[in-house]
Design an enzyme around this catalytic site. Structure first.
Site, PDB file in Angstrom:
ATOM      1  N   ALA A 162       0.862  -1.184   0.000  1.00  0.00           N
ATOM      2  CA  ALA A 162       0.000   0.000   0.000  1.00  0.00           C
ATOM      3  C   ALA A 162       0.897   1.231   0.000  1.00  0.00           C
ATOM      4  O   ALA A 162       2.034   1.184   0.468  1.00  0.00           O
ATOM      5  CB  ALA A 162      -0.912   0.014   1.211  1.00  0.00           C
ATOM      6  N   PHE A 163       0.382   2.344  -0.507  1.00  0.00           N
ATOM      7  CA  PHE A 163       1.252   3.516  -0.705  1.00  0.00           C
ATOM      8  C   PHE A 163       1.747   4.097   0.608  1.00  0.00           C
ATOM      9  O   PHE A 163       2.679   4.880   0.614  1.00  0.00           O
ATOM     10  CB  PHE A 163       0.515   4.576  -1.522  1.00  0.00           C
ATOM     11  CG  PHE A 163      -0.300   5.516  -0.690  1.00  0.00           C
ATOM     12  CD1 PHE A 163      -1.483   5.109  -0.118  1.00  0.00           C
ATOM     13  CD2 PHE A 163       0.138   6.805  -0.464  1.00  0.00           C
ATOM     14  CE1 PHE A 163      -2.230   5.967   0.673  1.00  0.00           C
ATOM     15  CE2 PHE A 163      -0.596   7.673   0.329  1.00  0.00           C
ATOM     16  CZ  PHE A 163      -1.781   7.253   0.892  1.00  0.00           C
ATOM     17  N   LYS A 164       1.136   3.728   1.723  1.00  0.00           N
ATOM     18  CA  LYS A 164       1.605   4.277   2.996  1.00  0.00           C
ATOM     19  C   LYS A 164       3.051   3.870   3.280  1.00  0.00           C
ATOM     20  O   LYS A 164       3.751   4.544   4.013  1.00  0.00           O
ATOM     21  CB  LYS A 164       0.669   3.875   4.128  1.00  0.00           C
ATOM     22  CG  LYS A 164      -0.677   4.578   3.996  1.00  0.00           C
ATOM     23  CD  LYS A 164      -1.546   4.476   5.214  1.00  0.00           C
ATOM     24  CE  LYS A 164      -2.769   5.370   5.077  1.00  0.00           C
ATOM     25  NZ  LYS A 164      -3.734   4.888   4.060  1.00  0.00           N
ATOM     26  N   ASP A 165       3.495   2.768   2.658  1.00  0.00           N
ATOM     27  CA  ASP A 165       4.904   2.375   2.779  1.00  0.00           C
ATOM     28  C   ASP A 165       5.851   3.457   2.245  1.00  0.00           C
ATOM     29  O   ASP A 165       6.982   3.560   2.685  1.00  0.00           O
ATOM     30  CB  ASP A 165       5.188   1.105   1.960  1.00  0.00           C
ATOM     31  CG  ASP A 165       4.474  -0.131   2.498  1.00  0.00           C
ATOM     32  OD1 ASP A 165       4.303  -0.233   3.725  1.00  0.00           O
ATOM     33  OD2 ASP A 165       4.111  -0.992   1.674  1.00  0.00           O
TER      34      ASP A 165
END
Ligand SMILES: *Cc1c(COP(=O)(O)O)cnc(C)c1O
Length: 457
Positions: free
Chosen positions: A133-136
């Protein structure tokens, strides 16, 4: 002495949206959350990037570009140290691209989906990090920045959070094995998807603690809020890992710059559509624009949690309780970063509307889009990305000759329960995920706040 104070003039400081007089530096806001007056931090000034500089950045790798941007904001971390932290974060090992065929610029690759009548529509895939997920994209760097800063100060930090899935796993994968940091993550017992549960509960690192609360997400959130206000826990040095902390999304600026550098037609209007929940992602884009990145327009694409689209239409901000949707990482009724956006536009609605549109979509529209993109292109979109696509399509109607990019914020495997029946397919499980699903799962089950306190010790 005079020389040193002159240098300090060029240091970057941050200011609370409520105007508190303190002007902390990057390292100081990194470890804290809210400003002392309860406001959110924003940069006091916006460093500028010239066209010549942007051109020079075209040849840079993701990590090199990230350093060039971040060192303008983290002026109190020595360049050599910052470079090392950024370089060890943005590697092809950490951001393994799970989709076949995208091996150039693989950290956040662009893909053209449509091209007609002088317009181009692309997606930028941000879901190649360890939790898909882009939160990484920001969280992985945050883990390294935390560890570095804590070591410099000789202190320790405990992250306490509540998650319904994505944020918790991104935080845990970023902080696992880091010196001086422990993570206590509350999640509702048996309410996350099998995939999300496996991703979090299979971590066996001694500094990661998964706490399964007998209740729903709001019960977890309430316990966390209570703990932050509980003076008897102050010795724990508790902090959160949500987008209240500007350092949680500031590194998301990098991929707006990275998209620009990959584009071949630089002189056409550039539009970004961000699938939006708490609006941290789009804040990062707005700061990139303020720095000089030529972004013509932003689209905040939402599900039926439409507080911001309603605001743009009617001019009054009326948050509502969130509604559950299939794009559940965006089920937010009162986006925590919206106050920052208003501040960045001086609370001037007309100025804001010039740069910014916002559209909302139902689950039915989302599913239809996933199906039609799959039919047209063979590309498998998950619900959040599909909403980003819809918002971009709408905006492109009024910008002929534009290049539009929508952000794909998660890998479809994370939303397998929605994607498989919608498209009538079986998804291929990436190898790094397969092992996670098979590993032993561990969590501590609690029923009450007192049990949480006892566990924290
Ligand atoms: C968090 C999240 C979003 C929303 O991002 P914001 O920065 O909160 O607007 C969108 N998609 C996915 C998959 C997410 O996890």
């Amino acid at each position: 002495m005079a020389f040193i104070s002159l240098l300090k003039l060029f240091d970057m400081h941050y200011i609370s949206t409520r105007g508190h007089t303190a002007r902390p530096s990057f390292s100081e806001i990194l470890l804290g959350g809210l400003a002392p007056d309860g406001g959110l931090y924003l940069p006091l000034t916006y460093p500028k990037v010239s066209g010549a500089e942007l051109d020079a950045w075209r040849s840079l790798s993701y990590a090199e570009l990230a350093f060039q941007v971040l060192h303008k904001f983290a002026t109190d971390i020595p360049d050599a140290d910052l470079k090392r932290l950024v370089t060890s974060t943005y590697t092809a090992q950490v951001y393994r691209n799970c989709r076949a065929g995208d091996d150039t610029n693989r950290i956040t690759p662009l893909r053209t989906l449509e091209q007609a009548n002088g317009q181009q529509l692309l997606l930028q895939s941000l879901s190649n990090g360890p939790t898909l997920a882009f939160k990484d994209m920001a969280m992985q760097l945050l883990g390294n920045l935390f560890e570095y800063t804590l070591q410099k100060r000789g202190t320790e930090l405990n992250i306490l959070g509540a998650t319904s899935g994505d944020t918790g796993s991104a935080a845990e994968y970023a902080m696992r094995g880091k010196q001086g940091i422990r993570v206590f993550m509350l999640s509702p017992h048996r309410k996350m998807s099998a995939f999300q549960t496996a991703q979090m509960f299979s971590l066996q690192d001694p500094n990661i603690f998964n706490i399964a609360v007998d209740g729903v997400f709001d019960d977890c959130q309430d316990m966390v809020k209570k703990a932050f206000l509980d003076k008897s826990l102050s010795h724990h040095n508790l902090t959160s890992a949500n987008s209240i902390n500007i350092a949680r999304w500031l590194p998301q600026m990098f991929y707006f710059f990275f998209a620009y550098k990959q584009l071949k037609f630089q002189n056409r209007p550039l539009i970004f559509s961000c699938p939006s929940g708490n609006f941290g992602n789009i804040c990062a884009g707005i700061i990139a624009k303020k720095m000089g990145l030529p972004i013509e327009h932003f689209v905040a694409s939402t599900n039926v949690n439409d507080t911001v689209p309603r605001f743009l239409e009617r001019g009054n901000y009326e948050p509502k309780p969130s509604k559950a949707t299939i794009s559940n990482a965006m089920d937010v009724g009162n986006p925590s970063n919206f106050i920052r956006i208003q501040e960045m536009y001086n609370n001037d609605l007309e100025l804001f509307k010039k740069d910014f549109s916002s559209y909302s979509y139902t689950d039915e529209e989302t599913l239809e889009t996933m199906k039609s993109i799959f039919k047209m292109d063979g590309y498998i979109l998950e619900p959040h990305g599909a909403i980003g696509y819809l918002g971009l399509k709408e905006e492109l109607k009024i910008h002929s000759n534009a290049i539009g990019i929508f952000l794909e914020t998660a890998h479809p495997i994370k939303f397998l329960d929605v994607v498989e029946p919608a498209l009538g397919i079986k998804l291929h499980i990436p190898t790094q995920i397969e092992s996670v699903l098979n590993n032993e799962k561990v969590s501590k089950k609690i029923k009450s706040y007192d049990e949480l306190k006892a566990f924290l010790g």
